[in-house]
Design an enzyme around this catalytic site. Structure first.
Site, PDB file in Angstrom:
ATOM      1  N   SER A 136       1.239  -1.187  -0.473  1.00 14.88           N
ATOM      2  CA  SER A 136      -0.045  -0.038   0.091  1.00 14.88           C
ATOM      3  C   SER A 136       0.976   1.422  -0.154  1.00 14.88           C
ATOM      4  CB  SER A 136      -0.645   0.066   1.229  1.00 14.88           C
ATOM      5  OG  SER A 136      -1.869   1.072   1.421  1.00 14.88           O
ATOM      6  N   GLU A 159      14.793   9.209   6.228  1.00 19.29           N
ATOM      7  CA  GLU A 159      15.433  10.080   7.244  1.00 19.29           C
ATOM      8  C   GLU A 159      14.389   9.528   8.641  1.00 19.29           C
ATOM      9  OE1 GLU A 159      14.258  10.273   3.442  1.00 19.29           O
ATOM     10  OE2 GLU A 159      14.777  12.063   2.392  1.00 19.29           O
TER      11      GLU A 159
HETATM   12 ZN    ZN Z   1      11.154  12.063   2.685  1.00 18.76          ZN
END
Ligand code: ZN
Length: 133
Positions: A52, A60
């Protein structure tokens, strides 16, 4: 930026190493991030894709989650490594990082790892959302 250049290269190497653990079966775009926290520890992250697509996590934000769950809130710099073009963090990741202040963002194209792009987060996201209470 008072951070020594060798710290940026060290961070970038950690980000590049983290790329190896990326879960990117759909895009094949493997990203690694390495976040230097105020305690001197490096927290790495990789992108984690999902069938999905909207549930995909960026490298990050995974690194931020690891650092915050370890009690860190002060971030000095984050390095991002990707296979091709210089991988600036996306807007969502900039906003998540901005929650904790203005850190240094270090990027490099994997094909030219010695050519660093070093910027402040506030340059990438000058008007981060702030909740006015
Ligand atoms: Zn990002």
């Amino acid at each position: 930026m008072n951070q020594p250049l060798h710290d940026f290269y060290r961070l970038l190497r950690a980000a590049a190493a983290a790329r190896k653990n990326a879960h990117a079966p759909y895009s094949k775009f493997r990203v690694g991030a390495a976040l230097l926290a105020g305690n001197g520890k490096i927290y790495t992250g990789t992108n984690i894709e999902n069938a999905s697509y909207g549930l995909t996590l960026c490298a990050e934000r995974v690194a931020v989650g690891k650092a915050v769950s370890d009690g860190q809130r002060n971030f000095i710099a984050i390095a991002i490594a990707a296979p091709s073009a210089t991988p600036f963090p996306c807007g969502a990741c900039c906003q998540v990082l901005a929650e904790f202040g203005d850190c240094i963002v270090v990027c490099a194209d994997a094909r030219r790892p010695r050519q660093l792009c070093v910027q402040r987060l506030a340059e990438l996201l000058p008007r981060a959302f702030r909740l006015a209470c």
